[in-house]
Scaffold this motif. Structure first.
Motif, short mmCIF file in Angstrom:
data_model
loop_
_atom_site.label_atom_id
_atom_site.label_comp_id
_atom_site.label_asym_id
_atom_site.label_seq_id
_atom_site.Cartn_x
_atom_site.Cartn_y
_atom_site.Cartn_z
N ILE A 28 13.44 7.51 -2.83
CA ILE A 28 12.70 6.72 -1.83
C ILE A 28 11.79 5.72 -2.52
O ILE A 28 11.72 4.54 -2.13
N ASN A 29 11.12 6.16 -3.57
CA ASN A 29 10.21 5.27 -4.32
C ASN A 29 10.99 4.12 -4.97
O ASN A 29 10.56 2.95 -4.92
N LEU B 142 10.37 -4.04 -1.17
CA LEU B 142 9.13 -4.80 -1.45
C LEU B 142 9.42 -6.15 -2.11
O LEU B 142 8.87 -7.19 -1.67
N PRO B 143 10.26 -6.24 -3.15
CA PRO B 143 10.57 -7.56 -3.75
C PRO B 143 11.19 -8.54 -2.75
O PRO B 143 10.88 -9.74 -2.77
N GLN C 31 5.45 9.16 8.05
CA GLN C 31 4.80 8.23 8.99
C GLN C 31 5.27 6.79 8.84
O GLN C 31 5.07 5.97 9.75
N ARG C 32 5.90 6.47 7.71
CA ARG C 32 6.24 5.07 7.43
C ARG C 32 7.32 4.54 8.36
O ARG C 32 7.23 3.39 8.84
N ILE C 33 8.35 5.32 8.65
CA ILE C 33 9.45 4.83 9.51
C ILE C 33 8.96 4.45 10.90
O ILE C 33 9.31 3.38 11.41
N PRO C 34 8.16 5.29 11.57
CA PRO C 34 7.62 4.87 12.88
C PRO C 34 6.79 3.59 12.79
O PRO C 34 6.73 2.82 13.75
N ALA D 22 0.84 -1.21 0.00
CA ALA D 22 0.00 0.00 0.00
C ALA D 22 0.87 1.26 0.00
O ALA D 22 0.56 2.25 -0.68
N TYR D 23 1.98 1.19 0.73
CA TYR D 23 2.87 2.35 0.81
C TYR D 23 3.54 2.64 -0.53
O TYR D 23 3.64 3.80 -0.95
#
Length: 523
Positions: free
Chosen positions: A62-63, A71-72, A152-155, A22-23
Motif C-alpha cells: 500500500i505504501n 502521489l507523483p 479511513q483513507r478510502i472513504p 500527509a497520508y
C-alpha cells in the motif's frame, strides 16, 4: 467574490493532493518505522516474525503504491492544472489498485487483537511500540490509531470525488472517468466503513473494560455494544428502587452496580444475562411507572426506566438484539422464536431449574401459595421458591434441589418443584417417611383427638400450634405448625394441665420441628 465551480474543482484537487502527502507520511511511519523496527527485533528471536507480518499485512505494498504512483501523478497534474484541469482520468486509471486494501481491511480485526495480545505477552514488543509512540512524528497517537489511517483513507477519496462530481458539468470530458472512479472507490469504501465501525466499537469496549475494573472479558471483535444507560431495579420483596447501570451487547446484558470513583464512572458487574433465551415483558405497576421485565436463564430483573420514551427505547433495543441473535443461530431459530412469541410470565415445568423465575413480591400475597395458610410475622413467615418464584411458608419451601441456571447449586424450592425437578412422585416420598415426617393432615385423620393449643416455652410468649394425639401412640402429643387439612375435630378446643411430662424435640426431613410430649398423667 463567490467561487466558481471551476475554482471549487481546483480547491478539491488541491485538498486531495495535500491530504495524500500527509497520508503517505503516515504510511512511511507504519511501514518504515513500526513495521521495520518490530521485524528487526523479531529476527533477534524476541517474538515470532510471523506475528509482525500478520499485524501489518500488506502495508508495504500500500505504501509503495501511494508513494511511487498515486502521489507523483497528483503532484504532476496540479502543476499542469491550467492546461489539464481534471483528476478523474488519474483516479480511473489507478482506482483498481485500491482493491489491495481489501486484504488490509479484512485483516484489521485480527491485527488489533494481535497487538493487544503481544503487548501483554512480550515486554520487548511493548517497549518498542511505546518508544516509537513517544517520538514527535507520532503526534502522541497510538499504533492502533495510525493503523486505522489506511482504513479511513478510502472513504475520504469517496467523499472528495462525490464533491468533485457535483461541481463538474455532465458534458465535461472528465465526467465519465470521474463517475467510473467513484463506482470502484465506493465498493472499496463499503468494506472500509465496516472496519471503521468495528474499530470504533473496539475502542468503546476498551473504555467499558476499564469502567468494569478490567475484570470482565468483553474486549472481543465479536462483541458489539448496542446500548448503555442508567436504570432503576425494583427489589423483589418490597419494590424499593435501586440505582443500576446496564450495558447491552449483541450477545449479553451486563447488569451493574455503580461504584464510588474519584476519576470517571466505575461499575461492578452484578449479573451477566445471556441473550440466548432472553424474554422481554412489559409490566404495569401503578406505584412505579415505566417498568418492564427482563427474563433470562441466569436471572430475571424488573426494571424501571426514567420515562415512557426511555422504556420504549430499552424494550426496542432488547427485542432487536434478541431477534438479531436468533437469526445468527439458525439451528435454534424455530424453538427460540416459539418461546419468544409465547413469553410466559411463569416458568413452565419443562424449564424449572433451567430458567431464573420472576419472584412474586411479598406484599402481593397474604397466604402460602401452596398450602394456603395465612402468613404471620412469627410462626409463618414468607419464603421464595428459587425454582418457580412463588411465595410460600417455611414448611412448603423446606426442600432443596440443584438448579441448572444457578450453576447446579443447591437452592431452596417448594415441594411441587422439588418433585418435578428430581422426578419423584408424591407417593414415593411418603413411603420413605417416618411418623414424625408425615404431614399433620394425615395424622389428624387417624387420631384420638386433635385441635389448636396454646403453648409457652421459657422466656418466650404464648404460641398457637395444631396438636394431635394419634391412635397408635396414645401417650404422645404431636405439635404441628398448622392443620393443613381441617378435620372434623378441629372445632374442639383442648385445654390440658400437665403434671410431669417428658418433652422431645425432633426435626423431620423437611425441616419441620415437631414437639413430641410424652404424657405421664394423661388417660
Amino acid at each position: 467574490m463567490k467561487e466558481t465551480d471551476e475554482q471549487k474543482r481546483h480547491k478539491i484537487a488541491s485538498e486531495l493532493l495535500q491530504t495524500e502527502k500527509a497520508y503517505v507520511s503516515r504510511l512511511d511511519l507504519l511501514d518504515g518505522v513500526f513495521y521495520s523496527r518490530l521485524l528487526e527485533e523479531a529476527n533477534r528471536g524476541s517474538f515470532p516474525a510471523e506475528v509482525i507480518n500478520k499485524i501489518f499485512s500488506n502495508i508495504s505494498s500500500i505504501n509503495a503504491f501511494h508513494s511511487k504512483f498515486l502521489l507523483p501523478e497528483l503532484e504532476k497534474r496540479m502543476q499542469e492544472w491550467t492546461t489539464t484541469p481534471r483528476i478523474g482520468d488519474i483516479l480511473q486509471k489507478l482506482a483498481p489498485f485500491l482493491k489491495m486494501y481489501g486484504e488490509y481491511v479484512k485483516n484489521f480485526d485480527n491485527a488489533m487483537e494481535l497487538v493487544k495480545t503481544w503487548t501483554e505477552r512480550s515486554p520487548q514488543f511493548k517497549f518498542i511500540i511505546q518508544d516509537i509512540q513517544k517520538e514527535k512524528v507520532c503526534g502522541n497517537l497510538t499504533l492502533q490509531h495510525h493503523m486505522l489511517e489506511p482504513v479511513q483513507r478510502i472513504p475520504r477519496y469517496e467523499m472528495l470525488l462525490k464533491d468533485y462530481l457535483r461541481k463538474l458539468p455532465q458534458d465535461s470530458l472528465d465526467w465519465k472517468d470521474a463517475e467510473k472512479s467513484l463506482e470502484i472507490i465506493s465498493t472499496a469504501a463499503s468494506h472500509s466503513n465496516s472496519a471503521i465501525r468495528k474499530m470504533e466499537n473496539l475502542k468503546k469496549l476498551l473504555e467499558i473494560y476499564e469502567m468494569l475494573g478490567e475484570e470482565e472479558d468483553i474486549v472481543n471483535p465479536s462483541n458489539e455494544l448496542i446500548k448503555e444507560g442508567q436504570i432503576l431495579k425494583l427489589a423483589a420483596r418490597n419494590t424499593s428502587a435501586q440505582e443500576r447501570y446496564l450495558f447491552l451487547f449483541n450477545n449479553m446484558l451486563l447488569y451493574c452496580v455503580p461504584k464510588f470513583s474519584l476519576v470517571g464512572s466505575k461499575f461492578s458487574v452484578r449479573t451477566r444475562v445471556g441473550i440466548d433465551g432472553m424474554k422481554i415483558i412489559e409490566t404495569h405497576n401503578e406505584e412505579y411507572p415505566h417498568t418492564f421485565q427482563v427474563s433470562g436463564k441466569e436471572r430475571t430483573l424488573e426494571l424501571q426506566a426514567s420515562s415512557e420514551q426511555d422504556k420504549e427505547e430499552w424494550i426496542k433495543a432488547l427485542q432487536n438484539t434478541i431477534e438479531a441473535f436468533q437469526q445468527r443461530n439458525e439451528t435454534f431459530r424455530n424453538a427460540i422464536a416459539k418461546e419468544y412469541e409465547d413469553m410466559p410470565v411463569e416458568v413452565s415445568n419443562a424449564e424449572l431449574g433451567k430458567r431464573a423465575p420472576r419472584w412474586i413480591r411479598d406484599n402481593e400475597v397474604t397466604m402460602c401459595m401452596k398450602c394456603k395458610e395465612p402468613f404471620n410475622a412469627l410462626t409463618r413467615r414468607r419464603h421464595h421458591c428459587r425454582a418457580c418464584g412463588h411465595v410460600v411458608c417455611w414448611k412448603c419451601s423446606d426442600y432443596k434441589a440443584h438448579l441448572e441456571y444457578d450453576g447446579n447449586k443447591l437452592n431452596k424450592v417448594c415441594k411441587d418443584c422439588y418433585h418435578v425437578i428430581i422426578g419423584c412422585r408424591d407417593s414415593e416420598e411418603k413411603k420413605k417417611k417416618g411418623i414424625l415426617e408425615i404431614e399433620s393432615a394425615e395424622v389428624s385423620g387417624n387420631s384420638v383427638i386433635c385441635s389448636f393449643l396454646q403453648y409457652m416455652e421459657k422466656s418466650k410468649p404464648w404460641q398457637k400450634a395444631w396438636c394431635v394425639i394419634p391412635k397408635q401412640e396414645a401417650l404422645v402429643l404431636y405439635m404441628y405448625g398448622a392443620p393443613q387439612v381441617r378435620t372434623e375435630k378441629m372445632d374442639k378446643m383442648l385445654v390440658i394441665t400437665f403434671g410431669l411430662m417428658y418433652v422431645v424435640y425432633r426435626l423431620n426431613s423437611t425441616g419441620l420441628y415437631i414437639c413430641c410430649i410424652h404424657l405421664s398423667l394423661f388417660n
